[in-house]
Design a protein around this motif. Structure first.
Motif, PDB file in Angstrom:
ATOM      1  N   SER A  35       0.544  -1.086   0.223  1.00 19.22           N
ATOM      2  CA  SER A  35      -0.092   0.119  -0.285  1.00 19.22           C
ATOM      3  C   SER A  35       0.634   1.451   0.125  1.00 19.22           C
ATOM      4  CB  SER A  35      -1.268  -0.407   1.259  1.00 19.22           C
ATOM      5  OG  SER A  35      -1.372   0.944   1.725  1.00 19.22           O
ATOM      6  N   ALA A  36       2.125   1.622   0.836  1.00 17.75           N
ATOM      7  CA  ALA A  36       3.029   2.481   0.728  1.00 17.75           C
ATOM      8  C   ALA A  36       3.343   2.132  -0.246  1.00 17.75           C
ATOM      9  CB  ALA A  36       4.103   2.219   1.616  1.00 17.75           C
ATOM     10  N   SER A  37       3.825   1.781  -0.819  1.00 20.39           N
ATOM     11  CA  SER A  37       4.615   1.533  -2.106  1.00 20.39           C
ATOM     12  C   SER A  37       3.572   2.211  -3.466  1.00 20.39           C
ATOM     13  CB  SER A  37       5.229   0.360  -2.478  1.00 20.39           C
ATOM     14  OG  SER A  37       6.146   0.419  -1.349  1.00 20.39           O
ATOM     15  N   LEU A  38       2.804   1.466  -3.184  1.00 22.20           N
ATOM     16  CA  LEU A  38       1.396   2.320  -4.373  1.00 22.20           C
ATOM     17  C   LEU A  38       1.096   3.546  -4.404  1.00 22.20           C
ATOM     18  CD1 LEU A  38      -0.906  -1.121  -4.757  1.00 22.20           C
ATOM     19  CD2 LEU A  38       0.884  -0.065  -6.512  1.00 22.20           C
ATOM     20  N   THR A  39       1.272   4.324  -2.630  1.00 21.05           N
ATOM     21  CA  THR A  39       1.080   5.870  -2.754  1.00 21.05           C
ATOM     22  C   THR A  39       1.794   6.284  -3.528  1.00 21.05           C
ATOM     23  OG1 THR A  39      -0.075   5.084  -0.662  1.00 21.05           O
ATOM     24  CG2 THR A  39       0.192   6.729  -0.858  1.00 21.05           C
ATOM     25  N   PHE A  40       3.163   5.985  -2.876  1.00 18.92           N
ATOM     26  CA  PHE A  40       4.042   6.722  -3.426  1.00 18.92           C
ATOM     27  C   PHE A  40       4.484   6.562  -5.382  1.00 18.92           C
ATOM     28  CE2 PHE A  40       5.898   6.611   0.980  1.00 18.92           C
ATOM     29  CZ  PHE A  40       5.907   8.135   0.954  1.00 18.92           C
ATOM     30  N   GLY A  41       4.377   5.767  -5.738  1.00 18.02           N
ATOM     31  CA  GLY A  41       4.063   5.432  -7.191  1.00 18.02           C
ATOM     32  C   GLY A  41       3.085   6.560  -7.671  1.00 18.02           C
ATOM     33  N   TRP A  42       1.608   6.520  -6.825  1.00 11.99           N
ATOM     34  CA  TRP A  42       1.131   7.555  -7.447  1.00 11.99           C
ATOM     35  C   TRP A  42       1.146   8.495  -7.767  1.00 11.99           C
ATOM     36  CZ3 TRP A  42      -2.855   7.759 -10.454  1.00 11.99           C
ATOM     37  CH2 TRP A  42      -3.950   8.790 -10.552  1.00 11.99           C
ATOM     38  N   ARG A  43       1.896   9.607  -6.770  1.00  8.95           N
ATOM     39  CA  ARG A  43       2.247  10.182  -6.102  1.00  8.95           C
ATOM     40  C   ARG A  43       3.191  10.949  -7.566  1.00  8.95           C
ATOM     41  NH1 ARG A  43       7.885  12.208  -4.528  1.00  8.95           N
ATOM     42  NH2 ARG A  43       7.405  14.423  -3.943  1.00  8.95           N
ATOM     43  N   ALA A  44       4.705   9.901  -7.983  1.00  5.68           N
ATOM     44  CA  ALA A  44       4.897   9.679  -8.876  1.00  5.68           C
ATOM     45  C   ALA A  44       4.722  10.344 -10.204  1.00  5.68           C
ATOM     46  CB  ALA A  44       6.677   8.877  -8.675  1.00  5.68           C
ATOM     47  N   VAL A  45       3.298   9.782  -9.788  1.00 10.84           N
ATOM     48  CA  VAL A  45       2.207   9.621 -11.429  1.00 10.84           C
ATOM     49  C   VAL A  45       1.205  11.126 -10.947  1.00 10.84           C
ATOM     50  CG1 VAL A  45       0.027   8.899 -12.510  1.00 10.84           C
ATOM     51  CG2 VAL A  45       2.093   6.892 -11.838  1.00 10.84           C
ATOM     52  N   LEU A  46       0.953  11.822 -10.261  1.00 12.81           N
ATOM     53  CA  LEU A  46       0.132  12.866 -10.215  1.00 12.81           C
ATOM     54  C   LEU A  46       1.733  13.854 -10.928  1.00 12.81           C
ATOM     55  CD1 LEU A  46      -1.434  12.236  -6.863  1.00 12.81           C
ATOM     56  CD2 LEU A  46      -2.354  12.447  -9.338  1.00 12.81           C
ATOM     57  N   LYS A  47       2.665  14.249 -10.236  1.00 11.62           N
ATOM     58  CA  LYS A  47       4.107  15.451 -10.810  1.00 11.62           C
ATOM     59  C   LYS A  47       3.718  15.087 -12.349  1.00 11.62           C
ATOM     60  CE  LYS A  47       8.214  14.737  -8.347  1.00 11.62           C
ATOM     61  NZ  LYS A  47       8.901  14.321  -7.930  1.00 11.62           N
ATOM     62  N   ILE A  48       3.783  13.415 -12.772  1.00  6.84           N
ATOM     63  CA  ILE A  48       3.374  13.896 -14.332  1.00  6.84           C
ATOM     64  C   ILE A  48       2.203  14.593 -14.907  1.00  6.84           C
ATOM     65  CG2 ILE A  48       3.653  12.811 -16.045  1.00  6.84           C
ATOM     66  CD1 ILE A  48       5.074  10.548 -15.051  1.00  6.84           C
ATOM     67  N   LYS A  49       1.206  14.624 -14.525  1.00  8.26           N
ATOM     68  CA  LYS A  49       0.064  15.034 -14.188  1.00  8.26           C
ATOM     69  C   LYS A  49      -0.344  16.313 -14.581  1.00  8.26           C
ATOM     70  CE  LYS A  49      -5.116  15.341 -12.764  1.00  8.26           C
ATOM     71  NZ  LYS A  49      -5.705  15.098 -11.530  1.00  8.26           N
ATOM     72  N   HIS A  50       0.530  16.969 -13.146  1.00  4.06           N
ATOM     73  CA  HIS A  50       0.710  18.355 -13.163  1.00  4.06           C
ATOM     74  C   HIS A  50       1.243  18.863 -13.975  1.00  4.06           C
ATOM     75  CE1 HIS A  50      -1.813  17.889  -9.402  1.00  4.06           C
ATOM     76  NE2 HIS A  50      -1.487  17.853  -9.593  1.00  4.06           N
ATOM     77  N   VAL A  51       2.972  18.753 -14.488  1.00  4.63           N
ATOM     78  CA  VAL A  51       4.129  18.811 -15.323  1.00  4.63           C
ATOM     79  C   VAL A  51       4.007  17.703 -16.934  1.00  4.63           C
ATOM     80  CG1 VAL A  51       6.171  19.343 -15.185  1.00  4.63           C
ATOM     81  CG2 VAL A  51       5.505  19.498 -13.095  1.00  4.63           C
ATOM     82  N   PRO A  52       3.144  17.988 -16.908  1.00  9.62           N
ATOM     83  CA  PRO A  52       3.327  16.958 -18.153  1.00  9.62           C
ATOM     84  C   PRO A  52       4.076  17.343 -19.839  1.00  9.62           C
ATOM     85  CG  PRO A  52       1.409  19.095 -18.410  1.00  9.62           C
ATOM     86  CD  PRO A  52       2.016  18.754 -17.164  1.00  9.62           C
ATOM     87  N   GLU A  53       4.849  18.723 -18.888  1.00 12.28           N
ATOM     88  CA  GLU A  53       6.471  18.724 -20.242  1.00 12.28           C
ATOM     89  C   GLU A  53       7.409  17.158 -19.806  1.00 12.28           C
ATOM     90  OE1 GLU A  53       6.327  21.890 -17.739  1.00 12.28           O
ATOM     91  OE2 GLU A  53       3.917  20.815 -18.500  1.00 12.28           O
ATOM     92  N   GLN A  54       6.779  16.340 -18.937  1.00 10.58           N
ATOM     93  CA  GLN A  54       8.061  15.901 -18.645  1.00 10.58           C
ATOM     94  C   GLN A  54       7.743  14.635 -19.544  1.00 10.58           C
ATOM     95  OE1 GLN A  54       7.961  14.313 -14.710  1.00 10.58           O
ATOM     96  NE2 GLN A  54       7.635  16.127 -13.540  1.00 10.58           N
ATOM     97  N   LEU A  55       6.793  14.274 -19.951  1.00  7.48           N
ATOM     98  CA  LEU A  55       6.766  12.947 -21.409  1.00  7.48           C
ATOM     99  C   LEU A  55       6.601  13.305 -22.566  1.00  7.48           C
ATOM    100  CD1 LEU A  55       2.471  12.724 -20.515  1.00  7.48           C
ATOM    101  CD2 LEU A  55       4.288  11.531 -19.375  1.00  7.48           C
TER     102      LEU A  55
END
Length: 280
Positions: A35-55
């Motif tokens: 659960s903790a690992s998936l939560t931090f993984g989701w945090r990394a995905v949200l960072k991409i959502k807020h800064v789409p230039e990373q893609l």
């Protein structure tokens, strides 16, 4: 005319009631490691959502690599771009995905510089969760980059004999290798003082591994003194395994070598990363 309204005052709490609340021994249940690992993984995905230039590095960069190598070198190396892309595409997929694994280390180093890790270390969670979360979040980037390359390759004329299943299996092997390979850059993210240093050391390692391989040309055309290194290069073994799967076959030797590298990278650099994280 003044209206007076009586207000009913609540009785003061008793001392024993306050003590019962303040001295409550039952604590919230700690989250599981998954659960903790998936939560931090989701945090990394949200960072991409807020800064789409990373893609950009998983979209524009792979497209540029395919077009450049296919049309600049296809005629000279294979007679035509159409023939060359059949050989090139599995290799360029590996190169593009492996190259973006370095951004895991860059993200780790950035959070360290901002002091975010100081907060993570105080949380009652599984200690490796932040590190595992970074890499789990980047799995989305690996899949997206592979998908973009395959779509562009199909438009340019790439036709995998292994069909959809062969392509999926090839991408799965590539993603598993990239997951293990990312531990190297998380280690450097903890060791280096700045994100520029992480990117510099990453390029110093990645360029020889990707260019001194079988991605662009057959190793048999290389000097005899260089071939031993190319043949045991982790990228070469990975490319051989992916090419075989996309072609509808299985290269057992290359697949076993790739699996061995996955285990070694995860065991050695994963353990080293957590040692540094616990001591930093």
């Amino acid at each position: 005319m003044t209206v007076t309204k009586e207000v009913e005052l609540l009785p003061a709490p008793k001392a024993e009631d306050l003590a019962a609340v303040l001295l409550e021994t039952e604590q919230p249940r700690r989250p599981s490691a998954l659960s903790a690992s998936l939560t931090f993984g989701w945090r990394a995905v949200l960072k991409i959502k807020h800064v789409p230039e990373q893609l950009f590095d998983v979209t524009a960069f792979p497209i540029m690599m395919i077009l450049m190598f296919t049309y600049l070198f296809g005629g000279a190396l294979a007679g035509s771009p159409g023939e060359y892309i059949q050989y090139l595409l599995p290799g360029i997929t590996v190169t593009s995905v492996v190259m973006i694994t370095m951004y895991t280390g860059v993200a780790v180093n950035t959070d360290i510089e901002k002091g975010v890790f100081d907060r993570f270390r105080t949380l009652p969670i599984w200690r490796p969760a932040p590190m595992v979360g970074y890499i789990l979040g980047d799995l989305l980037r690996y899949v997206l980059a592979s998908t973009v390359i395959m779509v562009v390759g199909l438009v340019l004329g790439f036709r995998p004999d292994g069909g959809f299943v062969g392509v999926v299996l090839g991408v799965a092997v590539l993603v598993a290798f990239s997951f293990a390979f990312s531990w190297i850059w998380t280690m450097f993210g903890l060791l280096m003082r700045s994100e520029k240093s992480v990117m510099g050391i990453s390029m110093l390692v990645l360029f020889p591994l990707t260019f001194l391989s079988n991605v662009y040309v057959d190793p048999a055309t290389m000097p005899s003194w260089l071939q031993p290194f190319v043949n045991v290069n982790p990228i070469s073994k990975l490319v051989e395994a992916v090419r075989a799967l996309m072609a509808g076959g299985v290269d057992q030797d290359a697949l076993l070598w790739t699996l061995g590298y996955v285990i070694v990278f995860t065991a050695v650099f994963g353990a080293w990363t957590m040692r540094l994280y616990n001591r930093k």
